[in-house]
Structure formats: structure tokens, C-alpha cells
Write an enzyme that holds these catalytic residues in place. Structure first.
Site, short mmCIF file in Angstrom:
data_model
loop_
_atom_site.label_atom_id
_atom_site.label_comp_id
_atom_site.label_asym_id
_atom_site.label_seq_id
_atom_site.Cartn_x
_atom_site.Cartn_y
_atom_site.Cartn_z
N CYS A 101 13.18 41.47 61.87
CA CYS A 101 12.65 41.00 60.46
C CYS A 101 13.73 41.28 59.29
CB CYS A 101 10.99 41.51 60.23
SG CYS A 101 11.02 43.21 59.91
N CYS A 156 9.11 37.45 61.26
CA CYS A 156 8.80 36.96 59.90
C CYS A 156 7.96 35.82 59.90
CB CYS A 156 10.24 36.69 59.08
SG CYS A 156 11.24 35.57 60.25
N CYS A 167 14.09 33.61 58.41
CA CYS A 167 14.17 34.70 59.31
C CYS A 167 15.60 35.01 59.61
CB CYS A 167 13.63 33.88 60.72
SG CYS A 167 11.63 33.82 60.39
#
Length: 284
Positions: A151, A223, A230
Site C-alpha cells: 500500500c 489500497c 494504488c
């Protein structure tokens, strides 16, 4: 034999006698200078730690399940850090090294005071030694699939996913997590949400750069693709996406619990599908 926990406490006590981190850096340099150099013939590719900015080598031998470790580095502070790990892990049962919770690193403030590149190097050193411990403990024939949760900040969702997979699916998977812009901490409410389901997670917010050359089987971005950009993964491993909203945006513990529960339900199903396809020989 002094236990791993007792050795950690000795290090904590030693660092408590020192003042600011300038003194502690000087102490690390002293530790590095006092540790014998590794013979040139042991500075092999197999002993070289991947993911360190400096060159670091750990030479591990195994006798009757006991791990014996020698180390060296071309950077003296890093060699001092390696000396601490040798002090804690060498001459210990490999089964204990493999599962050890190295609380001393956080207690003495090392994560907060080292540069991000040295933090990433420390993570790489720990994984190198735990791999040696797994092999010494007789697990070299047990191949676990390696997984990265990716992430941006690596403080909430990817940490939750890493901890849940390692706790619940650790017989088949070895999970890691990282971020493209690491926050530098793991959110306390993420740790609280994990503790509520019996998972003690020693998380560290770390950069994806530490894992660029790591041979992952699978990389999952977690994400919320509808609300944020992302990260892009260009390294090894099949890439998949399973998005969750960021609970830190509300800072409500109920949102952390919901994301935790959603991860615990959705990620195992995704991994089972991956393993089913892997067994059938489907291309990644």
C-alpha cells in the site's frame, strides 16, 4: 545457556546507560570494531544479505539444531547492528530464533533513530537470519509461498493483512508488507484490532525498496482503488488487487475492526484461489 530474551534485556540495559543517539551510534561502532572480521572465503553470494545498502554477510552453521552465526559488513555502524543480532541469535536453538520477537530493537529506539535505508537493511538482515533458522530447524524442504501486501503508508491495511496471514495461514504462506511512502509507524488501533483477535504483531512501517529483488510468488495491493492511487509493483511475482478503505481516515476503532474482519474473510479466499490455480499449473 542465556536465553534470547535474557540477551535482549542485557542489550536494553547497556543502551539505557547511554545518553543521546550520538553516544549510541558511537557504541554501535565500537561493537562493530570489536567483532572479528569474517574470513574472505566466507564472504560469498550465499552469505550476502539482499536488500542492504551496505554489504553485510552472515555465515551460519547448524549443529544439532543450534544456530551458530558470524557476521561482517563494510560499514561500521551496520557491523555493530549485525553484532547485536549475532549476540542475540548465535548459539541458540534454531526453532527459537525462527519465532523470536525482537522487542529490544523497538525498546532501545533503533527503528526511530536509524535512517530508512538502514531500517530496510535491518529488516533484510532479520529475514536472512530467520531463513537460516528455518533451514537449521529442518524446514528447508517446506516451501512456503511468499507474499507481499503493498500500500502507500504501510501503517494499517497492509500491516493487518500481513499479521493475519502469518497467524492464520502460516503453514503455507510467509507474508510481508511494505509501502511506497512508509508512514514510519504502525497505527496503534491496527495493533489493537489485531490484539483483540489474539494476534500479537511486531509491525514496522517499511519501504517497498527493501523488497525490490525479493522473489515473491504473489503481490497484493490493498489500497482503496476508488479513493486513492494504488502503488505499482514492477518486481517478481503475480500481481493482484484486493482493496479496503483506509480506517485511519476516520480513526474510529470500529472501522479498524471492520477492515480487519473483511481482510480475514477476503484474503484467505483469494489465496486459496491462487493455490488452486497454482496446483493446476495455470500461468501466473
Amino acid at each position: 545457556m542465556t536465553s534470547i530474551q535474557e540477551k535482549q534485556q542485557e542489550i536494553i540495559d547497556d543502551f539505557a546507560l547511554l545518553g543521546a543517539w550520538d553516544e549510541k551510534y558511537a557504541y554501535l561502532i565500537e561493537l562493530g570494531q570489536s567483532m572479528p572480521d569474517l574470513p574472505a572465503e566466507l564472504k560469498t553470494e550465499a552469505n550476502l544479505v539482499r536488500g542492504c545498502q551496505s554489504s553485510v554477510w552472515f555465515h551460519s552453521t547448524c549443529k544439532d539444531g543450534i544456530l551458530q552465526i558470524q557476521a561482517d559488513s563494510d560499514a561500521m555502524i551496520v557491523k555493530g547492528i549485525a553484532a547485536l543480532l549475532v549476540e542475540v541469535f548465535s548459539d541458540q536453538p534454531a526453532s527459537l530464533v525462527r519465532e523470536a520477537n525482537l522487542s529490544f530493537i523497538d525498546t532501545i529506539g533503533m527503528w526511530k533513530n536509524l535512517s530508512s535505508s538502514r531500517n530496510n537493511g535491518l529488516i533484510a538482515m532479520l529475514e536472512h537470519l530467520r531463513k537460516a533458522a528455518r533451514e537449521c530447524a529442518g524446514e528447508s524442504g517446506m516451501t512456503k509461498h511468499q507474499l507481499l501486501f503493498l500500500c502507500t503508508g504501510n501503517s494499517c491495511r497492509s500491516q493487518l493483512a500481513e499479521a493475519i496471514v502469518n497467524a492464520q495461514l502460516g503453514d503455507q504462506w510467509l507474508a510481508f508488507s511494505a509501502g511506497t511512502k512508509p508512514a514510519g509507524y504502525v497505527h496503534p488501533k491496527a495493533l489493537q484490532a489485531l490484539a483483540e483477535i489474539g494476534i500479537a504483531h511486531e509491525g514496522v512501517s517499511k519501504s517497498v525498496d527493501a523488497f525490490r529483488d525479493h522473489p515473491f510468488d504473489l503481490v497484493i495491493t490493498v489500497c482503496d482503488s476508488a479513493a486513492e492511487d494504488c502503488p505499482l509493483w514492477l518486481g517478481q511475482g503475480r500481481r493482484m488487487h484486493c482493496g479496503f478503505p483506509d480506517p485511519a481516515l476516520t480513526d474510529d476503532i470500529e472501522d479498524f475492526r471492520k477492515v480487519r474482519d473483511d481482510i480475514a474473510q477476503q484474503i484467505p479466499a483469494l489465496l486459496n484461489d491462487f493455490l488452486a490455480g497454482h496446483a493446476e499449473g495455470k500461468p501466473a
